[in-house]
Design a protein around this motif. Structure first.
Motif, mmCIF file in Angstrom:
data_model
loop_
_atom_site.group_PDB
_atom_site.id
_atom_site.type_symbol
_atom_site.label_atom_id
_atom_site.label_comp_id
_atom_site.label_asym_id
_atom_site.label_seq_id
_atom_site.Cartn_x
_atom_site.Cartn_y
_atom_site.Cartn_z
ATOM 1 N N ASP A 268 0.781 -1.237 -0.115
ATOM 2 C CA ASP A 268 -0.639 -0.114 0.203
ATOM 3 C C ASP A 268 1.092 1.304 0.292
ATOM 4 O O ASP A 268 0.176 2.581 0.050
ATOM 5 N N GLY B 26 -0.166 17.232 13.347
ATOM 6 C CA GLY B 26 -1.208 17.774 13.243
ATOM 7 C C GLY B 26 -0.891 19.310 14.906
ATOM 8 O O GLY B 26 -1.349 19.267 14.178
ATOM 9 N N MET C 197 -5.092 9.905 17.084
ATOM 10 C CA MET C 197 -4.624 8.678 15.577
ATOM 11 C C MET C 197 -5.298 7.957 15.559
ATOM 12 O O MET C 197 -4.408 7.089 14.564
ATOM 13 N N ILE D 78 -1.887 -4.052 8.317
ATOM 14 C CA ILE D 78 -2.948 -3.203 7.905
ATOM 15 C C ILE D 78 -3.383 -2.314 9.406
ATOM 16 O O ILE D 78 -3.124 -0.985 8.585
ATOM 17 N N GLU E 88 -0.687 -0.361 10.577
ATOM 18 C CA GLU E 88 0.381 0.848 10.141
ATOM 19 C C GLU E 88 -0.437 1.109 8.406
ATOM 20 O O GLU E 88 0.347 2.317 8.455
ATOM 21 N N GLY E 89 -1.125 0.924 7.954
ATOM 22 C CA GLY E 89 -1.636 0.881 6.301
ATOM 23 C C GLY E 89 -2.689 2.352 7.157
ATOM 24 O O GLY E 89 -2.162 3.374 6.249
ATOM 25 N N MET F 28 -1.919 3.871 9.833
ATOM 26 C CA MET F 28 -1.828 5.227 10.072
ATOM 27 C C MET F 28 -0.958 5.777 8.882
ATOM 28 O O MET F 28 -0.560 6.874 8.852
ATOM 29 N N ARG F 29 -0.856 4.575 7.701
ATOM 30 C CA ARG F 29 -0.249 5.719 7.066
ATOM 31 C C ARG F 29 -0.647 6.791 5.793
ATOM 32 O O ARG F 29 -0.995 7.927 5.482
ATOM 33 N N TRP G 225 -3.592 7.977 7.047
ATOM 34 C CA TRP G 225 -3.457 9.285 8.315
ATOM 35 C C TRP G 225 -2.786 10.164 8.110
ATOM 36 O O TRP G 225 -2.901 11.620 8.098
ATOM 37 N N ILE G 226 -1.115 9.950 8.639
ATOM 38 C CA ILE G 226 -0.152 10.439 7.376
ATOM 39 C C ILE G 226 -0.789 11.314 5.934
ATOM 40 O O ILE G 226 -0.790 12.686 6.648
ATOM 41 N N THR G 227 -1.002 10.607 5.569
ATOM 42 C CA THR G 227 -1.275 11.368 4.170
ATOM 43 C C THR G 227 -2.282 12.713 4.210
ATOM 44 O O THR G 227 -2.318 13.687 3.612
ATOM 45 N N MET H 81 -3.054 14.564 7.126
ATOM 46 C CA MET H 81 -2.790 15.363 7.852
ATOM 47 C C MET H 81 -2.159 16.296 6.511
ATOM 48 O O MET H 81 -2.003 17.281 6.743
ATOM 49 N N GLY H 82 -1.147 15.699 6.073
ATOM 50 C CA GLY H 82 -0.412 16.377 4.486
ATOM 51 C C GLY H 82 -0.700 16.661 4.052
ATOM 52 O O GLY H 82 0.208 17.982 3.641
ATOM 53 N N ARG H 83 -1.731 16.217 3.316
ATOM 54 C CA ARG H 83 -1.921 16.641 1.963
ATOM 55 C C ARG H 83 -3.212 17.500 1.730
ATOM 56 O O ARG H 83 -3.614 17.547 0.739
ATOM 57 N N ASP I 194 -8.891 18.002 17.392
ATOM 58 C CA ASP I 194 -7.695 17.443 17.856
ATOM 59 C C ASP I 194 -7.623 16.521 17.334
ATOM 60 O O ASP I 194 -6.082 16.422 16.368
ATOM 61 N N GLY J 259 -6.122 17.113 13.814
ATOM 62 C CA GLY J 259 -5.332 18.140 13.792
ATOM 63 C C GLY J 259 -5.901 19.584 13.418
ATOM 64 O O GLY J 259 -4.932 20.427 12.604
#
Lengths: 170, 170
Positions: free
Chosen positions: A21, A73, B1, B60, B62-63, B65-66, B68-70, B72-74, B114, B117
């Motif tokens: 992924d 965040g 998260m 899974i 971890e996926g 969380m990834r 989630w990061i995306t 937040m970032g994009r 919260d 973010g």
DNA sequence: CGTCACGTTGAACATTCTCAACCCGAGTGG
DNA sequence: CCACTCGGGTTGAGAATGTTCAACGTGACG
């Protein structure tokens, strides 16, 4: 979402999933070692100690990702930049990769900006700000930390978060 | 998260680490089952199939969380909100938790803001915007999706990302 | 009836993005 | 050897996005 350094491993267990992924890229020439699926399966099944250690490694990675999420965040962009630099510096030092006084960081501003979730233009300005503040400068692929204390203070960096420890064998 | 729903598990393997680097809270009354460390160790060591399954589950997560990061970032805040709502809705439906036409979501705006973010104030405005756009409304702890297509489109939601599949046993 | 947590709104401000321009050094082909 | 191109890096100006602070509404609950 992560930067790997020499000696780091990644995706040891992807073999378990039907498809990736996410992807991984080299940004410099690099030697990459792979372990094939059967070998990993065998290790997991026959070496309980190693399997356990790999579980732990996985958990630590997860912790790093959580930290990354927090960073995105809750931290302003300048803090985010400073924090990442602190982290990369310490990790590099831990594996003996720092050629004082500066550290080779072959990251384009484009790449960095993307990783940090901001515009290249804005990252550039933030770097300038950090340079003017005298905290650090990142130029021509080399990170120079001019005032460690100031950088740490801007970043709100807590050195401890890299050192997740394992529970002692019971 | 992350938000857990009935039946979800978390931190199955924290027993391996010396200390938690994060916390978990209930936001409603809940029945929580715990598995003690010895039992987990035993399962890992003696049931290879289960151990493997737990590895996969970890991957899974971890996926997620990834993702989630995306997010937040994009993603802009309205997209982030819409995306999370899509995700929560689908996950709830998958476990039969949706009482049409709306879904009980006992999340205060404070909590949501919260997690996403952003400021509670801004979240409030974003929710209003989504309500006015006729996509969804979140009120008194209940999520009502008024125009699924519009919501999905705002969120840029790809339904597939929840369905990470496992590699078939070799 | 007072309090308290949560939601809602306005206005001023800060942060970050967008777009567009320009600079520079390293390679490349004429 | 020179002009060209190309991938960064840098800068300015204006606009969008998000925050802060402060006020007010509203329902639940003692």
């Amino acid at each position: 979402m992560a930067f790997l350094m020499p000696g780091d491993s990644c995706d040891l267990h992807v073999g378990l999933l039907a498809e990736m992924d996410h992807s991984i890229q080299t940004i410099t020439p690099a030697s990459v070692a792979t372990i094939d699926r059967e070998a990993m399966d065998a290790i997991r099944d026959t070496h309980r100690g190693v399997a356990k250690a790999m579980y732990s490694a996985q958990l630590i990675d997860e912790g790093a990702m959580r930290a990354w999420i927090t960073s995105m965040g809750r931290r302003a962009s300048i803090e985010r930049v400073a924090h990442l630099m602190c982290e990369l510096y310490l990790r590099a030092r831990n594996i003996g990769l720092v050629s004082e006084p500066s550290l080779a960081l072959p990251l384009s501003q484009l790449l960095l900006a993307d990783a940090l979730g901001m515009t290249p233009v804005h990252l550039n300005r933030v770097l300038k700000e950090l340079r003017i503040a005298g905290a650090m400068s990142l130029q021509r692929g080399s990170l120079l930390i001019t005032d460690p204390e100031k950088l740490v203070q801007i970043a709100g960096f807590d050195e401890n978060y890299l050192h997740r420890r394992l529970r002692r064998a019971s």
